[in-house]
Design a protein around this motif. Sequence first.
Motif, PDB file in Angstrom:
ATOM      1  N   HIS A  51       0.886  -1.166   0.000  1.00  0.00           N
ATOM      2  CA  HIS A  51       0.000   0.000   0.000  1.00  0.00           C
ATOM      3  C   HIS A  51       0.921   1.212   0.000  1.00  0.00           C
ATOM      4  N   ARG A  52       0.419   2.371  -0.284  1.00  0.00           N
ATOM      5  CA  ARG A  52       1.267   3.562  -0.317  1.00  0.00           C
ATOM      6  C   ARG A  52       1.930   3.833   1.035  1.00  0.00           C
ATOM      7  N   LYS A  53       1.296   3.408   2.116  1.00  0.00           N
ATOM      8  CA  LYS A  53       1.800   3.694   3.458  1.00  0.00           C
ATOM      9  C   LYS A  53       2.464   2.492   4.126  1.00  0.00           C
ATOM     10  N   PHE A  54       2.650   1.393   3.394  1.00  0.00           N
ATOM     11  CA  PHE A  54       3.237   0.186   3.970  1.00  0.00           C
ATOM     12  C   PHE A  54       4.103  -0.500   2.915  1.00  0.00           C
ATOM     13  N   ALA A  55       5.425  -0.550   3.142  1.00  0.00           N
ATOM     14  CA  ALA A  55       6.333  -1.107   2.144  1.00  0.00           C
ATOM     15  C   ALA A  55       7.499  -1.837   2.807  1.00  0.00           C
ATOM     16  N   PRO A  56       7.516  -3.180   2.778  1.00  0.00           N
ATOM     17  CA  PRO A  56       8.680  -3.910   3.280  1.00  0.00           C
ATOM     18  C   PRO A  56       9.868  -3.728   2.325  1.00  0.00           C
ATOM     19  N   TYR A  57      11.094  -3.824   2.880  1.00  0.00           N
ATOM     20  CA  TYR A  57      12.281  -3.662   2.049  1.00  0.00           C
ATOM     21  C   TYR A  57      13.406  -4.578   2.512  1.00  0.00           C
ATOM     22  N   VAL A  58      14.338  -4.833   1.611  1.00  0.00           N
ATOM     23  CA  VAL A  58      15.610  -5.499   1.901  1.00  0.00           C
ATOM     24  C   VAL A  58      16.702  -4.644   1.276  1.00  0.00           C
ATOM     25  N   GLY A  59      17.909  -4.730   1.825  1.00  0.00           N
ATOM     26  CA  GLY A  59      18.962  -3.895   1.268  1.00  0.00           C
ATOM     27  C   GLY A  59      20.348  -4.269   1.747  1.00  0.00           C
ATOM     28  N   TYR A  60      21.310  -3.506   1.257  1.00  0.00           N
ATOM     29  CA  TYR A  60      22.724  -3.690   1.567  1.00  0.00           C
ATOM     30  C   TYR A  60      23.315  -2.316   1.850  1.00  0.00           C
ATOM     31  N   VAL A  61      24.128  -2.208   2.915  1.00  0.00           N
ATOM     32  CA  VAL A  61      24.723  -0.932   3.308  1.00  0.00           C
ATOM     33  C   VAL A  61      26.228  -1.125   3.505  1.00  0.00           C
ATOM     34  N   TRP A  62      27.002  -0.173   3.003  1.00  0.00           N
ATOM     35  CA  TRP A  62      28.451  -0.138   3.203  1.00  0.00           C
ATOM     36  C   TRP A  62      28.780   1.169   3.915  1.00  0.00           C
ATOM     37  N   GLU A  63      29.611   1.085   4.961  1.00  0.00           N
ATOM     38  CA  GLU A  63      29.988   2.276   5.723  1.00  0.00           C
ATOM     39  C   GLU A  63      31.501   2.277   5.951  1.00  0.00           C
ATOM     40  N   ARG A  64      32.109   3.458   5.873  1.00  0.00           N
ATOM     41  CA  ARG A  64      33.559   3.612   6.057  1.00  0.00           C
ATOM     42  C   ARG A  64      33.821   4.833   6.912  1.00  0.00           C
ATOM     43  N   ALA A  65      34.641   4.668   7.949  1.00  0.00           N
ATOM     44  CA  ALA A  65      35.049   5.784   8.808  1.00  0.00           C
ATOM     45  C   ALA A  65      36.349   6.384   8.269  1.00  0.00           C
ATOM     46  N   PHE A  66      36.550   7.675   8.520  1.00  0.00           N
ATOM     47  CA  PHE A  66      37.723   8.385   8.030  1.00  0.00           C
ATOM     48  C   PHE A  66      38.407   9.152   9.153  1.00  0.00           C
ATOM     49  N   ALA A  67      39.660   9.526   8.901  1.00  0.00           N
ATOM     50  CA  ALA A  67      40.455  10.435   9.726  1.00  0.00           C
ATOM     51  C   ALA A  67      40.420  10.057  11.206  1.00  0.00           C
ATOM     52  N   GLY A  68      40.134  11.018  12.092  1.00  0.00           N
ATOM     53  CA  GLY A  68      40.153  10.799  13.533  1.00  0.00           C
ATOM     54  C   GLY A  68      39.136   9.776  13.994  1.00  0.00           C
ATOM     55  N   ARG A  83      30.026  -3.686   6.484  1.00  0.00           N
ATOM     56  CA  ARG A  83      29.023  -4.054   5.485  1.00  0.00           C
ATOM     57  C   ARG A  83      27.915  -4.804   6.200  1.00  0.00           C
ATOM     58  N   ARG A  84      26.675  -4.531   5.798  1.00  0.00           N
ATOM     59  CA  ARG A  84      25.568  -5.237   6.448  1.00  0.00           C
ATOM     60  C   ARG A  84      24.352  -5.318   5.527  1.00  0.00           C
ATOM     61  N   PHE A  85      23.597  -6.368   5.731  1.00  0.00           N
ATOM     62  CA  PHE A  85      22.310  -6.513   5.054  1.00  0.00           C
ATOM     63  C   PHE A  85      21.251  -5.968   5.996  1.00  0.00           C
ATOM     64  N   VAL A  86      20.259  -5.308   5.430  1.00  0.00           N
ATOM     65  CA  VAL A  86      19.185  -4.732   6.235  1.00  0.00           C
ATOM     66  C   VAL A  86      17.837  -5.206   5.704  1.00  0.00           C
ATOM     67  N   ALA A  87      16.872  -5.233   6.568  1.00  0.00           N
ATOM     68  CA  ALA A  87      15.497  -5.560   6.193  1.00  0.00           C
ATOM     69  C   ALA A  87      14.580  -4.818   7.147  1.00  0.00           C
ATOM     70  N   GLY A  88      13.435  -4.428   6.656  1.00  0.00           N
ATOM     71  CA  GLY A  88      12.504  -3.703   7.511  1.00  0.00           C
ATOM     72  C   GLY A  88      11.220  -3.371   6.786  1.00  0.00           C
ATOM     73  N   VAL A  89      10.475  -2.499   7.406  1.00  0.00           N
ATOM     74  CA  VAL A  89       9.198  -2.056   6.848  1.00  0.00           C
ATOM     75  C   VAL A  89       9.156  -0.539   6.915  1.00  0.00           C
ATOM     76  N   ARG A  90       8.822   0.072   5.812  1.00  0.00           N
ATOM     77  CA  ARG A  90       8.638   1.522   5.769  1.00  0.00           C
ATOM     78  C   ARG A  90       7.146   1.782   5.950  1.00  0.00           C
ATOM     79  N   MET A  91       6.823   2.547   7.012  1.00  0.00           N
ATOM     80  CA  MET A  91       5.418   2.843   7.305  1.00  0.00           C
ATOM     81  C   MET A  91       5.260   4.321   7.628  1.00  0.00           C
ATOM     82  N   TRP A  92       4.135   4.858   7.315  1.00  0.00           N
ATOM     83  CA  TRP A  92       3.769   6.212   7.716  1.00  0.00           C
ATOM     84  C   TRP A  92       2.260   6.345   7.660  1.00  0.00           C
ATOM     85  N   TRP A  93       1.744   7.335   8.401  1.00  0.00           N
ATOM     86  CA  TRP A  93       0.298   7.608   8.397  1.00  0.00           C
ATOM     87  C   TRP A  93       0.044   9.047   8.675  1.00  0.00           C
TER      88      TRP A  93
END
Length: 93
Positions: A51-68, A83-93
């Motif tokens: 529905h427009r207000k309910f959307a499950p998702y899966v994904g992949y995230v890469w993060e890198r720290a720098f300097a200090g 690196r991590r895999f993510v899953a969740g639900v996007r909801m709003w009302w």
Amino acid sequence: MKAAYDLRFTNRLILVPSIEANAYSKAEDERGLGAGLGNIEAGLRLRYELHRKFAPYVGYVWERAFAGTADRSRDEGNPVNERRFVAGVRMWW
């Protein structure tokens, strides 16, 4: 700073590439942050809008720290790259 864009395959199936960068004006030892560019995070999420207000998702995230921030992370024995895999639900009302 954060940026994301919706790439629609169909009206319901959407790929969302995103990128986020964090910079800090001063070091904060309590939080493990150094001054300057702290980290960059890039990711892809694929969501399906049931529905427009309910959307499950899966994904992949890469993060890198720098300097200090990377130095503090190494000192604590934590990795600078993450690196991590993510899953969740996007909801709003």
